[in-house]
Design an enzyme around this catalytic site. Sequence first.
Site, short mmCIF file in Angstrom:
data_model
loop_
_atom_site.label_atom_id
_atom_site.label_comp_id
_atom_site.label_asym_id
_atom_site.label_seq_id
_atom_site.Cartn_x
_atom_site.Cartn_y
_atom_site.Cartn_z
N GLU A 153 72.63 -6.94 -23.29
CA GLU A 153 72.25 -6.47 -24.63
C GLU A 153 72.91 -5.10 -24.81
OE1 GLU A 153 70.97 -8.29 -26.83
OE2 GLU A 153 70.44 -9.93 -25.50
N CYS B 287 69.41 0.94 -30.64
CA CYS B 287 70.58 0.06 -30.78
C CYS B 287 70.60 -0.54 -32.18
CB CYS B 287 70.53 -1.03 -29.73
SG CYS B 287 68.96 -1.90 -29.73
P1 NAD Z 1 74.30 3.28 -20.48
O1 NAD Z 1 75.21 2.11 -20.60
O2 NAD Z 1 74.87 4.61 -20.29
O3 NAD Z 1 73.29 3.06 -19.23
C1 NAD Z 1 72.46 1.92 -19.13
C2 NAD Z 1 72.11 1.71 -17.67
O4 NAD Z 1 73.28 1.36 -16.95
C3 NAD Z 1 71.53 2.93 -16.97
O5 NAD Z 1 70.43 2.53 -16.17
C4 NAD Z 1 72.68 3.40 -16.11
O6 NAD Z 1 72.27 4.08 -14.95
C5 NAD Z 1 73.34 2.09 -15.75
N1 NAD Z 1 74.75 2.15 -15.32
C6 NAD Z 1 75.69 3.06 -15.69
N2 NAD Z 1 76.87 2.77 -15.09
C7 NAD Z 1 76.67 1.67 -14.33
C8 NAD Z 1 77.52 0.89 -13.48
N3 NAD Z 1 78.80 1.19 -13.29
N4 NAD Z 1 76.98 -0.18 -12.85
C9 NAD Z 1 75.69 -0.50 -13.03
N5 NAD Z 1 74.84 0.21 -13.81
C10 NAD Z 1 75.33 1.27 -14.48
O7 NAD Z 1 73.34 3.21 -21.76
P2 NAD Z 1 72.19 4.23 -22.19
O8 NAD Z 1 72.81 5.49 -22.67
O9 NAD Z 1 71.12 4.29 -21.17
O10 NAD Z 1 71.56 3.45 -23.44
C11 NAD Z 1 72.06 3.51 -24.73
C12 NAD Z 1 72.89 2.28 -25.05
O11 NAD Z 1 72.08 1.10 -24.89
C13 NAD Z 1 73.37 2.24 -26.49
O12 NAD Z 1 74.69 1.76 -26.52
C14 NAD Z 1 72.42 1.24 -27.16
O13 NAD Z 1 72.94 0.63 -28.30
C15 NAD Z 1 72.21 0.27 -26.04
N6 NAD Z 1 70.96 -0.49 -26.23
C16 NAD Z 1 71.04 -1.81 -26.60
C17 NAD Z 1 69.90 -2.54 -26.84
C18 NAD Z 1 69.94 -3.99 -27.24
O14 NAD Z 1 68.92 -4.65 -27.19
N7 NAD Z 1 71.09 -4.51 -27.65
C19 NAD Z 1 68.65 -1.92 -26.70
C20 NAD Z 1 68.59 -0.57 -26.30
C21 NAD Z 1 69.76 0.13 -26.07
#
Ligand code: NAD
Length: 523
Positions: free
Chosen positions: A291, A325
């Site tokens: 997501e 999001c």
């Molecule tokens: P992010 O992608 O920076 O991080 C998300 C998670 O991924 C964190 O736990 C982080 O530690 C982990 N992560 C980072 N690099 C990684 C890697 N190389 N391997 C594995 N895990 C890794 O996102 P964020 O800043 O925490 O959240 C905001 C984003 O999430 C926005 O883009 C938002 O639109 C999206 N979001 C989407 C939904 C949905 O339902 N579509 C809901 C909420 C947030």
Amino acid sequence: MIKVQEYRPQSFTDFAKEENVKAYQEALAKVRKELVGRHYPLIIDGKEVDTAEKLTSINPCDTAEVVGTTAKATIQDAENALQGAWKAFESWKKWDMDARARILLKAAAILKRRRLEACALMSIEVGKNYAEADVEVAEAIDFLEYYARSAMKYSGFGSSETTWFEGEENGLMSIPLGVGVSISPWNFPCAIFIGMAAAPIVAGNCVIVKPAEDAGLIAGFMVDIMREAGLPAGVLQFLPGVGKEVGEYLVNHAKTRFITFTGSRAVGLHINEVAAKVQPGQKWIKRVIMELGGKDGLIVDETADLENAITAATQGAFGFNGQKCSAMSRLIVVDSVYDEVVNGFVERAKALKMGTGEENANVTAVVNQMSFDKIKGYLELAPGEGKVLLGGEATGEANGKQGYYVQPTIVGDVDRNSRLAQEEIFGPVVAVLRAKDWQDALDIANSTEYGLTGGVCSNSRERLEQARAEFEVGNLYFNRKITGAIVGVQPFGGYNMSGTDSKAGGPDYLANFMQLKTVTERW
Ligand code: NAD
């Protein structure tokens, strides 16, 4: 089958009532006394494990306040968590669906009792105002209640329907996948975190949960609730740590069966690629549930109730500072009503108060320095890409508090192909786009690579029907704000670069975490 009443979403706390605000403030004082300053260790195989290094949570609305710490998992911890989870899986997979569902129901009951504490902790840890935090805790309770009921539908052999065939017994069994990793974002640190753990768990899988670095305490709080509800050791392994380190390690690992991820497009696509590569000793194709982000647009045409449209735009754009999001980051207005709608929108947004989550300000601080810097970069672009009609500054302070504060910002007459119109900013910044007519507005709406949420404010039945068919988003709303999906009511998830459209809070969500086995016996 457990006797439960039909699923109904939680109602929200009415903070217009003085006694509810008072109760929240009491919860805030309790949380400051009992949880702030606390350290959450890893939980591996039911035991607390500490690490030499720690992750620190800071209050984004008042960066002088350290909220607490969590352990910072090492690669060895991740390996131990994975091995332990597979051991736990041997017995957890044999549990009856109803028995697993009872644990979620019990967790929901505990969270209902601690609802305002969860709200208060979120206000302090990620700066969510209490009204938004309350909606989120309601969503977390809903996920637990809804997925518990979903699991019950899979009770017993052959619970999915197959056609009768003479002389044979045929049955379709739904069985868990194994051990997976759940990687969650900071923006819904309670609801998304627990939803992404509870669904695979109730389906019979064991899960390593890797919360976002900025929201480890609220994750720890939720893990405590799951343990108190009776979840056996090893079924949920709590692994706060750095995504690029332990997250990446687990995504790569041959023994990881599935990855459920919510976060940014960039990280999601990277995980998708890494997970697709078969590792030595790997004997399955990893399942990946994603997501991701959005660039969500609301169309307003000349037939719309314009006051209603302005309300929808304001709520959708600035709730939790645009850090959803689903947030409306593009307002697409048909030329003949452009001035009226945009002026009204600017006036309404001007009245929004900036401040802390705990005082329930409309616009609070964004989550961290990285986010603040990223948004600042877009604010610098704004005068070159459109007309800055409101805001435009990352002030870094509000009401005397130093924090990651960014003014609500509206940029008018933005070109549909510009960066402001195409890239996810994830802050209180809205690009307004002028459309020639209705068809042009719909074309603009569909002109990004994302497809998460969208909306139309119109009174034309024909246009609404056209949008129903042609607006490319997973969640489409008419004549209301485009945020605030309710579990079971509006199953949530996007298409295109917004994800695999797995529809959290939907009737088939649990199927993401199960595989099917057809068994035939000839009599
Ligand atoms: P992010 O992608 O920076 O991080 C998300 C998670 O991924 C964190 O736990 C982080 O530690 C982990 N992560 C980072 N690099 C990684 C890697 N190389 N391997 C594995 N895990 C890794 O996102 P964020 O800043 O925490 O959240 C905001 C984003 O999430 C926005 O883009 C938002 O639109 C999206 N979001 C989407 C939904 C949905 O339902 N579509 C809901 C909420 C947030």
